[in-house]
Design an enzyme around this catalytic site. Structure first.
Site, PDB file in Angstrom:
ATOM      1  N   VAL A 187      80.423  15.698 -15.900  1.00 53.06           N
ATOM      2  CA  VAL A 187      80.553  16.020 -14.661  1.00 53.06           C
ATOM      3  C   VAL A 187      81.767  17.267 -14.704  1.00 53.06           C
ATOM      4  O   VAL A 187      82.853  16.914 -14.867  1.00 53.06           O
ATOM      5  CB  VAL A 187      80.815  15.099 -13.593  1.00 53.06           C
ATOM      6  CG1 VAL A 187      80.599  15.617 -12.181  1.00 53.06           C
ATOM      7  CG2 VAL A 187      79.735  14.031 -13.865  1.00 53.06           C
ATOM      8  N   CYS A 188      81.446  18.350 -14.191  1.00 54.49           N
ATOM      9  CA  CYS A 188      82.317  19.460 -14.089  1.00 54.49           C
ATOM     10  C   CYS A 188      82.046  20.391 -12.908  1.00 54.49           C
ATOM     11  O   CYS A 188      81.263  19.868 -12.063  1.00 54.49           O
ATOM     12  CB  CYS A 188      82.425  20.523 -15.325  1.00 54.49           C
ATOM     13  SG  CYS A 188      80.534  21.148 -15.776  1.00 54.49           S
ATOM     14  N   SER A 189      82.678  21.365 -13.078  1.00 52.42           N
ATOM     15  CA  SER A 189      82.741  22.379 -11.773  1.00 52.42           C
ATOM     16  C   SER A 189      81.368  22.996 -11.853  1.00 52.42           C
ATOM     17  O   SER A 189      80.384  22.975 -11.133  1.00 52.42           O
ATOM     18  CB  SER A 189      83.835  23.344 -11.781  1.00 52.42           C
ATOM     19  OG  SER A 189      84.959  22.860 -11.456  1.00 52.42           O
ATOM     20  N   LEU A 196      76.763  18.770 -15.967  1.00 54.74           N
ATOM     21  CA  LEU A 196      76.433  19.246 -14.969  1.00 54.74           C
ATOM     22  C   LEU A 196      77.305  19.324 -13.851  1.00 54.74           C
ATOM     23  O   LEU A 196      78.370  18.370 -13.900  1.00 54.74           O
ATOM     24  CB  LEU A 196      75.242  17.888 -14.490  1.00 54.74           C
ATOM     25  CG  LEU A 196      74.125  18.009 -15.078  1.00 54.74           C
ATOM     26  CD1 LEU A 196      73.116  16.725 -14.952  1.00 54.74           C
ATOM     27  CD2 LEU A 196      73.243  19.130 -15.122  1.00 54.74           C
TER      28      LEU A 196
END
Length: 102
Positions: A7-9, A37
């Site tokens: 999970v990222c920006s 994502l």
């Protein structure tokens, strides 16, 4: 096959880490699928992964991500900032392997 959700920006720089992780896994003959994502997209995919990793730049969302991941019994951890910054896929793969049950 191990399935990892990062999970990222926005997924731009994380795509480089994904490639590095896939290379490290191939060198160790590990079947790996990694998907990066954004924080707005990941919830629908949590139940289909084995491990959830959180990119350092969204550490402020850690508690909410952990809550969702734990609700479906998925291990979750922050990616070490140094490993993310250096795109050290081997180190992040080792982190994933430590999170999985033996």
């Amino acid at each position: 096959m191990m399935r990892v959700l990062i999970v990222c920006s926005w997924g731009m720089s994380t795509s480089l880490l994904v490639e590095s992780m896939l290379s490290a896994a191939a060198a160790q003959h590990i079947e790996l699928h990694v998907e990066a994502l954004s924080a707005g997209e990941y919830t629908a995919q949590v139940d289909m992964c084995d491990v959830v990793l959180i990119a350092p730049q969204i550490r402020h969302l850690r508690k909410s991500i952990e809550k969702i991941a734990h609700s479906v019994n998925k291990p979750v951890a922050m990616i070490e900032p140094f490993h993310y910054a250096t795109m050290d896929g081997e180190a992040v793969l080792k982190q994933v392997l430590r999170l999985l049950p033996a």
